[in-house]
Design a protein around this motif. Structure first.
Motif, PDB file in Angstrom:
ATOM      1  N   GLY A  13       0.779  -1.228   0.000  1.00  0.00           N
ATOM      2  CA  GLY A  13       0.000   0.000   0.000  1.00  0.00           C
ATOM      3  C   GLY A  13       0.811   1.277   0.000  1.00  0.00           C
ATOM      4  N   ALA A  14       2.114   1.216   0.257  1.00  0.00           N
ATOM      5  CA  ALA A  14       2.942   2.419   0.220  1.00  0.00           C
ATOM      6  C   ALA A  14       3.177   2.847  -1.221  1.00  0.00           C
ATOM      7  CB  ALA A  14       4.274   2.166   0.922  1.00  0.00           C
ATOM      8  N   SER A  15       3.480   4.123  -1.400  1.00  0.00           N
ATOM      9  CA  SER A  15       3.798   4.673  -2.708  1.00  0.00           C
ATOM     10  C   SER A  15       5.252   5.118  -2.700  1.00  0.00           C
ATOM     11  CB  SER A  15       2.870   5.860  -3.025  1.00  0.00           C
ATOM     12  OG  SER A  15       3.124   6.361  -4.315  1.00  0.00           O
ATOM     13  N   LEU A  16       6.062   4.563  -3.591  1.00  0.00           N
ATOM     14  CA  LEU A  16       7.511   4.753  -3.578  1.00  0.00           C
ATOM     15  C   LEU A  16       7.934   5.710  -4.685  1.00  0.00           C
ATOM     16  CD1 LEU A  16      10.418   4.022  -2.780  1.00  0.00           C
ATOM     17  CD2 LEU A  16      10.178   1.908  -4.083  1.00  0.00           C
ATOM     18  N   PRO A  17       8.453   6.906  -4.357  1.00  0.00           N
ATOM     19  CA  PRO A  17       8.941   7.820  -5.392  1.00  0.00           C
ATOM     20  C   PRO A  17      10.035   7.161  -6.220  1.00  0.00           C
ATOM     21  CG  PRO A  17       8.719   8.967  -3.300  1.00  0.00           C
ATOM     22  CD  PRO A  17       8.544   7.500  -3.008  1.00  0.00           C
ATOM     23  N   GLN A  18       9.940   7.308  -7.536  1.00  0.00           N
ATOM     24  CA  GLN A  18      10.837   6.582  -8.426  1.00  0.00           C
ATOM     25  C   GLN A  18      12.243   7.172  -8.465  1.00  0.00           C
ATOM     26  OE1 GLN A  18       8.717   5.875 -12.106  1.00  0.00           O
ATOM     27  NE2 GLN A  18      10.161   4.299 -12.738  1.00  0.00           N
ATOM     28  N   ILE A  19      12.397   8.406  -8.016  1.00  0.00           N
ATOM     29  CA  ILE A  19      13.709   9.039  -7.942  1.00  0.00           C
ATOM     30  C   ILE A  19      13.924   9.525  -6.509  1.00  0.00           C
ATOM     31  CG2 ILE A  19      15.294  10.718  -8.957  1.00  0.00           C
ATOM     32  CD1 ILE A  19      13.167  11.169 -11.155  1.00  0.00           C
ATOM     33  N   GLY A  20      15.079   9.229  -5.968  1.00  0.00           N
ATOM     34  CA  GLY A  20      15.416   9.711  -4.636  1.00  0.00           C
ATOM     35  C   GLY A  20      16.867  10.101  -4.585  1.00  0.00           C
ATOM     36  N   TRP A 221      16.374   6.439 -18.679  1.00  0.00           N
ATOM     37  CA  TRP A 221      16.311   5.037 -19.136  1.00  0.00           C
ATOM     38  C   TRP A 221      15.836   4.127 -18.014  1.00  0.00           C
ATOM     39  CZ3 TRP A 221      20.204   1.447 -17.358  1.00  0.00           C
ATOM     40  CH2 TRP A 221      20.159   0.177 -17.964  1.00  0.00           C
ATOM     41  N   HIS A 222      16.392   4.310 -16.823  1.00  0.00           N
ATOM     42  CA  HIS A 222      15.946   3.508 -15.685  1.00  0.00           C
ATOM     43  C   HIS A 222      14.447   3.699 -15.445  1.00  0.00           C
ATOM     44  CE1 HIS A 222      19.605   1.803 -13.956  1.00  0.00           C
ATOM     45  NE2 HIS A 222      20.227   2.976 -14.043  1.00  0.00           N
ATOM     46  N   LEU A 223      14.005   4.944 -15.429  1.00  0.00           N
ATOM     47  CA  LEU A 223      12.595   5.210 -15.160  1.00  0.00           C
ATOM     48  C   LEU A 223      11.704   4.563 -16.208  1.00  0.00           C
ATOM     49  CD1 LEU A 223      13.672   7.153 -13.013  1.00  0.00           C
ATOM     50  CD2 LEU A 223      12.021   8.854 -13.817  1.00  0.00           C
ATOM     51  N   ARG A 224      12.089   4.675 -17.475  1.00  0.00           N
ATOM     52  CA  ARG A 224      11.259   4.087 -18.542  1.00  0.00           C
ATOM     53  C   ARG A 224      11.232   2.564 -18.461  1.00  0.00           C
ATOM     54  NH1 ARG A 224       9.951   8.330 -18.176  1.00  0.00           N
ATOM     55  NH2 ARG A 224       9.885  10.049 -19.666  1.00  0.00           N
ATOM     56  N   ARG A 225      12.259   1.991 -17.874  1.00  0.00           N
ATOM     57  CA  ARG A 225      12.285   0.539 -17.678  1.00  0.00           C
ATOM     58  C   ARG A 225      11.615   0.145 -16.361  1.00  0.00           C
ATOM     59  NH1 ARG A 225      12.365  -0.811 -22.657  1.00  0.00           N
ATOM     60  NH2 ARG A 225      14.375  -1.168 -23.691  1.00  0.00           N
ATOM     61  N   GLY A 226      11.012   1.097 -15.663  1.00  0.00           N
ATOM     62  CA  GLY A 226      10.210   0.805 -14.481  1.00  0.00           C
ATOM     63  C   GLY A 226      10.968   0.690 -13.185  1.00  0.00           C
ATOM     64  N   ARG A 227      12.232   1.098 -13.185  1.00  0.00           N
ATOM     65  CA  ARG A 227      13.055   0.947 -11.977  1.00  0.00           C
ATOM     66  C   ARG A 227      13.013   2.198 -11.108  1.00  0.00           C
ATOM     67  NH1 ARG A 227      16.186  -1.952 -16.067  1.00  0.00           N
ATOM     68  NH2 ARG A 227      17.301  -0.070 -16.687  1.00  0.00           N
ATOM     69  N   VAL A 245      14.364  14.531 -14.487  1.00  0.00           N
ATOM     70  CA  VAL A 245      14.528  13.633 -15.638  1.00  0.00           C
ATOM     71  C   VAL A 245      13.228  12.981 -16.094  1.00  0.00           C
ATOM     72  CG1 VAL A 245      16.936  13.119 -15.054  1.00  0.00           C
ATOM     73  CG2 VAL A 245      15.117  11.655 -14.169  1.00  0.00           C
ATOM     74  N   ALA A 246      12.151  13.145 -15.343  1.00  0.00           N
ATOM     75  CA  ALA A 246      10.923  12.404 -15.644  1.00  0.00           C
ATOM     76  C   ALA A 246      10.300  12.818 -16.968  1.00  0.00           C
ATOM     77  CB  ALA A 246       9.908  12.578 -14.513  1.00  0.00           C
ATOM     78  N   ASP A 247      10.638  14.018 -17.467  1.00  0.00           N
ATOM     79  CA  ASP A 247      10.034  14.482 -18.710  1.00  0.00           C
ATOM     80  C   ASP A 247      10.862  14.135 -19.936  1.00  0.00           C
ATOM     81  OD1 ASP A 247      12.127  16.192 -18.119  1.00  0.00           O
ATOM     82  OD2 ASP A 247      11.105  17.989 -18.874  1.00  0.00           O
ATOM     83  N   ILE A 248      11.958  13.390 -19.756  1.00  0.00           N
ATOM     84  CA  ILE A 248      12.778  12.993 -20.905  1.00  0.00           C
ATOM     85  C   ILE A 248      12.108  11.797 -21.587  1.00  0.00           C
ATOM     86  CG2 ILE A 248      15.036  12.173 -21.671  1.00  0.00           C
ATOM     87  CD1 ILE A 248      16.252  13.507 -19.194  1.00  0.00           C
ATOM     88  N   GLU A 249      11.679  11.988 -22.804  1.00  0.00           N
ATOM     89  CA  GLU A 249      10.957  10.942 -23.537  1.00  0.00           C
ATOM     90  C   GLU A 249      11.925  10.168 -24.423  1.00  0.00           C
ATOM     91  OE1 GLU A 249       7.933  10.020 -23.147  1.00  0.00           O
ATOM     92  OE2 GLU A 249       7.180  11.641 -21.869  1.00  0.00           O
ATOM     93  N   LEU A 250      12.263   8.974 -24.014  1.00  0.00           N
ATOM     94  CA  LEU A 250      13.107   8.085 -24.812  1.00  0.00           C
ATOM     95  C   LEU A 250      12.218   7.057 -25.513  1.00  0.00           C
ATOM     96  CD1 LEU A 250      15.975   7.415 -22.225  1.00  0.00           C
ATOM     97  CD2 LEU A 250      15.955   9.098 -24.078  1.00  0.00           C
ATOM     98  N   ASP A 251      12.380   6.931 -26.842  1.00  0.00           N
ATOM     99  CA  ASP A 251      11.561   5.949 -27.540  1.00  0.00           C
ATOM    100  C   ASP A 251      12.203   4.570 -27.412  1.00  0.00           C
ATOM    101  OD1 ASP A 251      13.581   5.689 -29.531  1.00  0.00           O
ATOM    102  OD2 ASP A 251      12.652   7.237 -30.779  1.00  0.00           O
ATOM    103  N   ILE A 258      20.598   1.915 -25.314  1.00  0.00           N
ATOM    104  CA  ILE A 258      21.229   1.903 -23.992  1.00  0.00           C
ATOM    105  C   ILE A 258      21.293   0.477 -23.462  1.00  0.00           C
ATOM    106  CG2 ILE A 258      21.145   2.816 -21.643  1.00  0.00           C
ATOM    107  CD1 ILE A 258      19.588   5.213 -22.786  1.00  0.00           C
ATOM    108  N   ASP A 259      20.250  -0.310 -23.720  1.00  0.00           N
ATOM    109  CA  ASP A 259      20.293  -1.728 -23.341  1.00  0.00           C
ATOM    110  C   ASP A 259      21.534  -2.407 -23.923  1.00  0.00           C
ATOM    111  OD1 ASP A 259      17.837  -1.439 -22.084  1.00  0.00           O
ATOM    112  OD2 ASP A 259      16.683  -2.367 -23.716  1.00  0.00           O
ATOM    113  N   GLY A 260      21.945  -1.959 -25.092  1.00  0.00           N
ATOM    114  CA  GLY A 260      23.080  -2.570 -25.768  1.00  0.00           C
ATOM    115  C   GLY A 260      24.429  -2.304 -25.123  1.00  0.00           C
ATOM    116  N   LEU A 261      24.461  -1.469 -24.087  1.00  0.00           N
ATOM    117  CA  LEU A 261      25.718  -1.178 -23.386  1.00  0.00           C
ATOM    118  C   LEU A 261      26.071  -2.232 -22.335  1.00  0.00           C
ATOM    119  CD1 LEU A 261      25.276   2.677 -22.817  1.00  0.00           C
ATOM    120  CD2 LEU A 261      26.736   1.546 -24.513  1.00  0.00           C
TER     121      LEU A 261
END
Length: 276
Positions: A13-20, A221-227, A245-251, A258-261
């Motif tokens: 039930g807690a809500s965890l901010p994605q960036i800290g 990249w981390h945020l878009r991958r759900g981390r 960084v939350a407004d950076i739209e990576l397709d 980046i996964d390829g690194l």
């Protein structure tokens, strides 16, 4: 400062901010100032640990910020010498005293220490602490799939979070997929890989395209991958950059680049052999 920081829901039930912000290796005397600066910049998620020896500074920084305790998500982690049922309970009481709070938002087993064979009893104590309201959520750190399987077989709740080393050069895809399959949130420690990948050409290209820094691209990249990420910095401007960084739209093609690194290159200890 107004920043858009998304959150992820936890099973309890807690809500965890994605960036800290993480305070690993922040000197105790500097911690309160760093935490206050981060909170003034819009951060609402602080990650500390008993072994960092700066929990008191985290608590002071929160009080200095003027924010209500319920507006800040605080994580701490069990010290490696405090495994075992009774020890884990006593250790959290010590953390609460140092932090100056009646509860933490997330309590993690810092390392599995598989050779000691104690983390199952430790996890039983974590379950009790959550039910007693001493921690809103419980999880683990640096656990492997086999460690998580042992918890599942033992009964009781699964961890809500597993905090693991994860950055472009070490992506732990098998473990991340395990998390997805079992509803466990992935937190990435050392999300920037200690800066060792920030000079990669693909990151420089994406930074130029989006008008951001390579570090901001990696965090997006981390945020878009759900981390969930909590990069460490003691500098106010860098703290603000890391939060914005939350407004950076990576397709998907950019994310895949980046996964390829991934090099499978670990920077920290191997949980299979690390015994603290």
């Amino acid at each position: 400062m107004a920043v858009d920081i998304p959150s992820v829901p936890l099973p309890g039930g807690a809500s965890l901010p994605q960036i800290g912000i993480g305070v690993f290796q922040v000197p105790p005397d500097d911690t309160a100032n760093v935490v206050r600066t981060a909170l003034e910049a819009g951060c609402r998620h602080i990650d500390t640990a008993q072994m960092y020896r700066n929990e008191a500074g985290v608590g002071q920084g929160i009080r200095d910020s003027g924010l209500a305790r319920e507006d800040v998500f605080v994580t701490t982690k069990l010290a490696n010498d405090a495994h075992g049922h009774d020890n884990a309970i006593t250790a959290l009481e010590g953390s609460l005293e140092r932090l100056g709070t009646e509860y933490v938002d997330l309590y993690l087993i810092h390392w599995p220490l598989p050779g000691r064979g104690k983390f199952l009893r430790t996890w039983e104590a974590f379950d009790e602490l959550q039910k007693a309201g001493k921690t809103r959520a419980i999880g683990v750190s640096n656990f492997r799939p086999e460690d998580l399987d042992r918890l599942a077989e033992h009964g009781g709740p699964l961890p809500e979070v597993n905090q693991i080393e994860l950055h472009p050069a070490f992506q732990q895809r098998e473990l991340s997929e395990y998390h997805r399959a079992h509803g466990i949130v992935t937190e990435a420690w050392s999300p920037l890989g200690q800066g060792r990948v920030l000079g990669a050409a693909v990151l420089a290209d994406l930074a130029g395209k989006h008008g951001r820094t390579p570090a901001q691209i990696v965090l997006a990249w981390h945020l878009r991958r759900g981390r969930v990420v909590f990069p460490k910095s003691v500098h106010a401007e860098r703290i603000r950059e890391n939060l914005d960084v939350a407004d950076i739209e990576l397709d998907e093609a950019e994310l895949a680049a980046i996964d390829g690194l991934d090099e499978g290159r670990r920077l920290g200890p191997d949980p299979s052999t690390f015994e603290g």
